[in-house]
Every structure is written in C-alpha cells, then in structure tokens.
Scaffold this active site. Structure first.
Site, short mmCIF file in Angstrom:
data_model
loop_
_atom_site.label_atom_id
_atom_site.label_comp_id
_atom_site.label_asym_id
_atom_site.label_seq_id
_atom_site.Cartn_x
_atom_site.Cartn_y
_atom_site.Cartn_z
N GLU A 171 3.12 12.97 -10.93
CA GLU A 171 2.90 11.65 -10.36
C GLU A 171 3.48 10.33 -11.19
OE1 GLU A 171 -0.85 12.21 -7.36
OE2 GLU A 171 -1.24 10.87 -8.78
N GLU A 179 -1.65 18.69 -4.63
CA GLU A 179 -2.93 17.95 -4.40
C GLU A 179 -2.86 17.43 -2.96
OE1 GLU A 179 -3.76 14.72 -7.10
OE2 GLU A 179 -2.83 15.94 -8.95
#
Length: 447
Positions: free
Chosen positions: A166, A350
């Site tokens: 991320e 995720e």
C-alpha cells in the site's frame, strides 16, 4: 455444492510485523518509524497504545502457526520488520532477526502452509528516516540491498514475494496528512515519497530477477469510486480520486506512466517523472496484490488537496473504522484491474472488517455475526469476479489476529482470532469457524 474457485485457489490470512510481533527492539533489532510514532503522544491517536507487546507473536510464533494449521490455512502472508534484519537499515545483518523469519518460514512449511513474504509493510528503520527516509533518492538502493538479503536467505522456501504494501497509505497518511508514521504533513513531500517508493519497488524487482526463481509482485489498496451525480464537477472529482488512489502506483508499475490528474491535484508540488524513473518503476511483476475494504461515492468538495469527498450512504452498514460494507465493489475492482492492466494474476492480499468485539471472550466464544456476514458476501464477490474472467489466484483474509490498528491502537478489531490483550489468550471467533469451512470446501459452503 459447486464452487467458482479453481482447485489450486490459495486460501490464507494476512498480518503485518509491527501490528502483531511485539518485542520490537529484541535481539539486536533497530527501531522503526512506527516505534517512534507510537511512543509520541503528539502523533498517536490512541495515546499509550504501542507495538511493544502487540500479539507477542515474536515469542509465540510456533503456537500461532499451530493455530493457523488448526484453521486449515493454506497460506500466510506476513511482513518482515526491516530493522530486525538490518538494524541501521543498511550494512551489517542482524543474524538473530533474520533467523526469526527463517524459523517462521520453516515452521509454516512444516505445517503445510505457504509463506507469502511482504518486504515492506510501513516500518522503515528509524536510522533511514534520519537520512531522509522515502524522501531520499538513495532509498531505492537501500531497499534493493535489504531485499537481496532476504532473497539470498529465503528464496525457494518463499516462492511469493511482495515488495511494498500500500504505497498510497504510506504517502497519504505518512507524508501528506500526518496521521501515520513518520507523521509529516507536507504536500511537496508526498509526490517525492511516492516516486521513491516506486523506484524502490522497481529496484527490488530488478534485484529479484538477478537471483530469484519464483514470483514477485506489488500490493496496492484499491477503493472503487462511484459518482455521486452526473454533474461535470462530480465527474471531474471522481477522475481525480481514481487517479490519486487507484492509478497512482499501478500506472507506473505496469504501464510506465503517471496519471495526468496528479499534476492538477498537487499543483506546484508536482514534478513530472523522468524517463529513467518511469523505466525503473516499470518492471515485469508476476502478480498484483489487491487490498479491498470499501468503496467511495465521490462528490466535488473543497478538501485539501484532492477537492473530492465521500457521500455517506444512509441505509448502508458501516464498520467501526467508518467504512461502508459494499461487497460489489470488490467484484468491480478486480474486473477493473483485469481490464486496465492486461489481465494480470491477482491475489486478494487483504480483505476484512473491524466490528465491535468484547475485550474478553465469554465462555470461550466470540460471536461476530456482522463479520461472518461480511466475509460470506466478500468471498462470494471474489467468486463472481472469477466467473466473469478475473484471474484471481488466492484470498488472504485480514486479519488472522486482532492487533494494533496503527494509530488507532487496539480499539479496532479486525481479527478472526480474538486476542485478550491482557493475557494474550487466543479465541476463535465465529468468523474463524466459517473461514475454516470455506477453506475446507474451497468456497462451496457459501452456496
């Protein structure tokens, strides 16, 4: 019962080092920016909550892997704390730190669980932050050198590597808005950090191609954007929001370009990337990791610097982090990656939700019906994307354990395994029992 998931689909869970390990300075490890941030009450929203103990996974690793086996996990995505391996970020290797990850990988393999190793999940060594961190162009070389240490020791036993987790959150939270480590709030710094992160990603992939023999990819958090109206203002805001969050890192990594909207968003803080930087960022990757939590219904507003905001949906369910439960968005975003980026292999790296759970399990059970519903709907949404042609190879639920939710501390529980933070007692939630059945039936139990 039938299942849309292929026979070799990989079911697992995900965690991150600083959120679960505890003992952040043990056995010669160097401090990280999160060690500093969490101990600074001026920065940490949940004052007093730190990663000093967390889930004590550093000391309980073998028992935790046994719990993974009990759940039937086929894969476990974890991250390496860079400072455990290289206390100064560069230079001398800390044997004890590297040995911990070697033991973890070997224990996973002994229990039939495939390791997915993330090299960077936000915990930059503090010694490197003192040298400018991701604002220093040398950070690409620092990261590649660290990556080589890990590849040399573990490639082969680890067959799936992730460079960065991320990058959007690293820069938006850490350099633009100051909500995450290192806690800066500077519109000029954010695009510099983004560029150096992607240069570091490319440098690590290049290093892997020299010595590695398996797969390496990039993990991005994606949030599909839907227009609040058909007005020109909302349409333009949607384009900015999509470029800023969803295309800012995938476009350089896969296409070797930058979204044109970034120049508008950052204004005088934006500098066009050089051809060399674009070429370094654009390395062949073997998969894209997609982290999905929610969507955004986007409207134009005066927010800084994006001039785009979210419209809350009055009849929707929201998690305790304020994120709308919207499983269709996961299908949509997986198909979007397929269409825009050349049908890559995708892992959902995720996906999960924070809902209220009691701090202490009652009579050995934690009922979490909202999370059970969330998982049922979102796993089914992955199945729908596969049926519609997305090349999704696996699903890593976030998270295995309740843990330190970064600056929000221990107030937000994402785990399917409940953790009593006073005793470290682990208790399977109802969602864990559901997920065990999902794995055992390859998703067919959701029919």
């Amino acid at each position: 019962m039938t299942s849309p998931f292929p026979d070799d689909f990989l079911w697992g869970c995900a965690t991150a080092a600083y959120q679960i390990e505890g003992s952040p300075l043990a056995d010669g490890a160097g401090a990280s920016i999160w060690q500093r941030f969490s101990h600074d009450p001026r920065l940490m929203a949940a004052k007093g909550d730190t990663g000093d103990v967390a889930c004590d996974h550093y000391n309980r690793m073998a028992d935790d892997v046994a719990l993974m086996k009990e759940l039937g996990l086929q894969a476990y995505r974890f991250s390496v704390a860079w400072g455990r391996v290289l206390p100064d970020g560069t230079g001398k290797v800390n044997a004890a730190g590297l040995d911990f990850y070697e033991r973890l990988v070997d224990t996973l393999l002994a229990n039939g669980i495939e390791p997915l190793c993330t090299l960077y999940h936000w915990d930059l060594p503090a010694a490197l932050d003192d040298r400018g961190g991701w604002l220093n162009r040398d950070s690409a070389d620092w990261f590649a050198d660290y990556a080589r240490v890990m590849f040399d020791r573990l490639d082969g036993r680890v067959k799936k590597w992730v460079t960065l987790n991320e990058p959007w959150v690293i820069t938006d939270g850490g350099y633009l808005h100051g909500a995450l480590a290192p806690g800066h709030k500077n519109v000029f710094e954010a695009p510099i950090a983004s560029r150096n992160l992607m240069r570091a990603h490319g440098a690590a992939v290049k290093a892997y191609r020299e010595v590695g023999r398996h797969e390496i990819g990039l993990v991005v958090n994606l949030e599909p954007k839907y227009p609040a109206s058909g007005s020109p203002e909302d349409t333009a805001a949607l384009a900015r929001a999509n470029a800023y969050m969803n295309r800012q890192y995938l476009d350089p990594a896969i296409h070797g370009t930058c979204p044109a909207e970034l120049a508008t968003i950052f204004g005088e803080a934006w500098t066009d990337w050089s051809a060399d930087d674009l070429a370094l960022a654009r390395q062949k990757i073997d998969f894209v990791g997609v982290n999905y939590y929610t969507r955004n219904v986007t409207r134009a507003d005066d927010s800084w610097p994006l001039n785009a905001g979210m419209v809350k949906q009055p009849l929707a369910t929201y998690t305790t982090t304020g994120w709308e439960v919207f499983p269709q968005g996961l299908t949509d975003v997986l198909l979007w990656v397929k269409e825009l980026y050349g049908d890559p292999a995708i892992y959902v790296t995720e996906n999960g939700a924070a809902f209220f759970d009691p701090p202490v399990a009652e009579q050995g059970r934690v009922e979490d019906p909202l999370r059970v519903s969330y998982l049922r709907q979102h796993i089914a949404a992955v199945g729908e994307a596969i049926e519609r042609g997305a090349n999704v190879k696996g699903y890593m639920l976030w998270s295995l354990f309740d843990n330190l939710e970064w600056s929000l501390g221990y107030s937000k529980r994402f785990g399917i395994v409940h953790v009593n933070f006073a005793t470290q007692q682990r208790t399977l939630k109802d969602s864990a029992r559901l997920y065990r059945e999902v794995i055992a039936t390859n998703g067919a139990c959701l029919d």
